[in-house]
Write a protein that holds these residues in place. Structure first.
Motif, mmCIF file in Angstrom:
data_model
loop_
_atom_site.group_PDB
_atom_site.id
_atom_site.type_symbol
_atom_site.label_atom_id
_atom_site.label_comp_id
_atom_site.label_asym_id
_atom_site.label_seq_id
_atom_site.Cartn_x
_atom_site.Cartn_y
_atom_site.Cartn_z
ATOM 1 N N HIS A 42 10.085 94.185 48.762
ATOM 2 C CA HIS A 42 9.004 93.573 47.989
ATOM 3 C C HIS A 42 7.491 92.730 48.773
ATOM 4 N N ARG A 43 7.278 93.545 50.034
ATOM 5 C CA ARG A 43 6.539 93.118 50.622
ATOM 6 C C ARG A 43 5.267 92.074 50.759
ATOM 7 N N GLY A 44 5.793 90.519 50.994
ATOM 8 C CA GLY A 44 5.721 89.681 50.457
ATOM 9 C C GLY A 44 6.277 88.702 51.318
ATOM 10 N N GLY A 45 5.416 86.962 51.820
ATOM 11 C CA GLY A 45 5.939 86.199 52.233
ATOM 12 C C GLY A 45 6.863 85.767 51.536
ATOM 13 N N ALA A 46 7.855 84.678 51.412
ATOM 14 C CA ALA A 46 9.455 84.606 50.520
ATOM 15 C C ALA A 46 8.548 83.680 49.233
ATOM 16 N N PRO A 47 8.026 83.546 48.674
ATOM 17 C CA PRO A 47 7.555 82.969 47.532
ATOM 18 C C PRO A 47 6.894 84.116 46.535
ATOM 19 N N LEU A 48 6.433 84.680 47.439
ATOM 20 C CA LEU A 48 5.352 86.061 46.713
ATOM 21 C C LEU A 48 6.962 87.501 46.471
ATOM 22 N N SER A 49 7.477 87.859 47.426
ATOM 23 C CA SER A 49 8.650 88.581 47.038
ATOM 24 C C SER A 49 10.203 88.016 46.409
ATOM 25 N N TYR A 50 9.982 86.532 46.046
ATOM 26 C CA TYR A 50 10.924 85.210 45.391
ATOM 27 C C TYR A 50 10.436 85.955 43.424
ATOM 28 N N ARG A 51 9.160 85.607 43.823
ATOM 29 C CA ARG A 51 8.129 86.400 42.545
ATOM 30 C C ARG A 51 8.527 87.471 42.371
#
Length: 502
Positions: free
Chosen positions: A74-83
């Motif tokens: 998901h190529r992101g930190g934890a919030p972006l990846s879970y989003r």
């Protein structure tokens, strides 16, 4: 998956070596040196290695793979990846970020203590009563029953601010120039220093007595469920899994990357260092027991007691004690620094993803307020009790809680198959049904850890602290993590870079 231009230019590690050094640097921290040896000793000695290895293979490495898959896919930190799983999952990511905020606040002060004691080792500044020195002269600890103090302690505040400035300087340089380069220097130095420490400890009189105490197996312990929970807890807290760090680091990997092969290297390297720490620490404790005429059981300690009570006593009595002190506390400092950097990076990455602002600016926005709060909470005469309670509650009712809830959501929404497929696309070690089964079983173990510890603390309180204190800095803090996480998940993303659930 739809990618935006800004997402495609995300910072990356230069290669596998850079990532592995950074990941090992995060995993190898204070818990490896001062938690694992005593946990092993208390839970069956040599027999504990069996549940420990089973926990590593069935929980630690599978969850490490899971975090890698989430961040890399998901190529992101934890919030972006879970989003990018689902907009309903974003709060899990922010919950993990808030856990890192709490850990970062107090980890800095312990890092400062270790750095200060490295300097103290040259002159053995703690004198012949290390416990009295640490509690009385160094921390100037006050009575928590009289309320939380705002009386600052100079020997604590100065190093605390210094380590914050060092860490933020590294983080401002970026993923490759800052985090990777620092880890690639500090980790080899740490290993060399610790090897010298271990070898030196093995030649101390009485070292064999300490090793016998550590490794002599008590097979009867294996029938005790608490021993198995201790093994899973040690693996879980040691590997930096399920609270955003490995998700964030994996998001900085290039598209074609051997995720599981690297995960195996990180997992076994972390456990190897723990075993090395156990040998070095208990060889030194064996010397301490022999020199004082006590049994190892009478001098064996874990955590702060090992580092700041027992080891200064060992240094006072050992040949070339100053050298041992510099090696031990220097190792503690380097291990803590690389872990501390990874903790703060989770927060920086999340804020940068959400607001789309430059790294140097977001490092300042995150770091300066945290440094101030860290100083207010832990640079005072009541800093140690506050640290003790927050550490306990953020680990069990922060890390374990968010891990349990997020794993339930991933399993229930049938996302494990997608993540397994992603791991298998480029990885040398393939995962399948066994990996998914391990994740499900581990979710159940986390549930048991969470609810059994919760019931115990509800019934007995914690360490005799006043209820108002535990309710404020323990339960209150744990609940606030969730509330703040939900509120942050409601904020609009800058340029709406997130994708909808798949």
């Amino acid at each position: 998956m739809r990618m935006t231009k800004s997402n495609s230019t995300r910072e990356t590690f230069s290669g596998r070596r850079a990532f592995i050094f950074a990941a090992i640097g995060s995993a190898v921290g204070l818990g490896n040196i001062w938690r694992f040896p005593y946990t092993t000793y208390e839970n069956g000695g040599g027999a504990f290695i069996i549940p420990y290895l089973i926990a590593l293979l069935t929980a630690g490495i599978p969850l490490l793979f899971l975090d890698y898959a989430i961040g890399h896919r998901h190529r992101g930190g934890a919030p972006l990846s879970y989003r990018r799983f689902s907009k309903h999952f974003e709060a899990f990511g922010w919950w993990q970020v808030m856990v890192n905020v709490i850990i970062g606040l107090y980890y800095a002060v312990v890092l400062g203590w270790a750095a200060t004691y490295t300097y103290f080792s040259f002159t053995m500044a703690w004198g012949d009563k290390p416990i009295d020195f640490f509690i009385g002269e160094f921390l100037k600890m006050g009575d928590i029953t009289q309320g939380v103090s705002l009386e600052f302690v100079g020997m604590v505040v100065g190093p605390l601010i210094a380590v914050w400035l060092v860490a933020l300087g590294v983080l401002a340089l970026g993923v490759q120039k800052g985090i990777a380069r620092t880890s690639s220097i500090l980790m080899p130095v740490l290993v060399i220093m610790f090897l010298i420490l271990v070898i030196s400890s093995l030649f101390l009189p009485g070292a064999a007595k300490g090793l016998d105490a550590l490794f002599t197996p008590d097979w009867s312990k294996l029938s005790n469920p608490s021993v198995w929970i201790a093994a899973y807890g040690q693996i879980f807290f040691s590997l930096s899994i399920c609270f955003g760090i490995m998700i964030t680091y994996a998001s900085y990997l290039k598209k074609e990357f051997d995720l599981t092969g690297s995960g195996l290297v990180v997992g076994f390297a972390n456990s190897s260092f723990e075993l090395l720490a156990g040998i070095g620490v208990f060889a030194a404790l064996g010397f301490m027991a022999a020199a004082s005429g006590h049994e190892v059981s009478e001098v064996a300690k874990g955590g702060i007691g090992l580092a700041f009570f027992a080891f200064p006593t060992i240094i006072n009595e050992a040949p070339f004690g100053q050298i041992l002190g510099v090696l031990f506390f220097g190792s503690l400092t380097f291990a803590a620094l690389t872990s501390f950097i990874s903790v703060i990076e989770v927060i920086i990455s999340a804020v940068q993803d959400k607001l789309r602002i430059r790294r140097a600016k977001v490092t300042f926005i995150v770091g300066v307020p945290m440094m101030i709060v860290s100083t207010l909470l832990f640079g005072t005469t009541t800093g140690l009790p506050v640290l003790d309670v927050m550490d306990k509650f953020v680990n069990y009712f922060g890390i374990v809680a968010v891990a349990f809830v997020s794993l339930i959501a991933i399993v229930a929404n049938e996302k494990l198959g997608l993540l397994g497929d992603h791991l298998n696309e480029t990885s040398s070690f393939k995962v399948g049904f066994i990996w998914r089964l391990c994740i499900v079983i581990t979710t159940g173990i986390l549930a048991f850890m969470l609810f059994s510890e919760g019931a115990k603390v509800f019934a007995e309180g914690y360490e005799g602290y006043p209820s108002w204190f535990v309710n404020s800095f323990g339960w209150g803090m744990a609940v606030m993590l969730v509330i703040v996480a939900v509120l942050l998940s409601r904020l609009k993303w800058k340029n709406e870079v997130q994708v909808s659930g798949e």
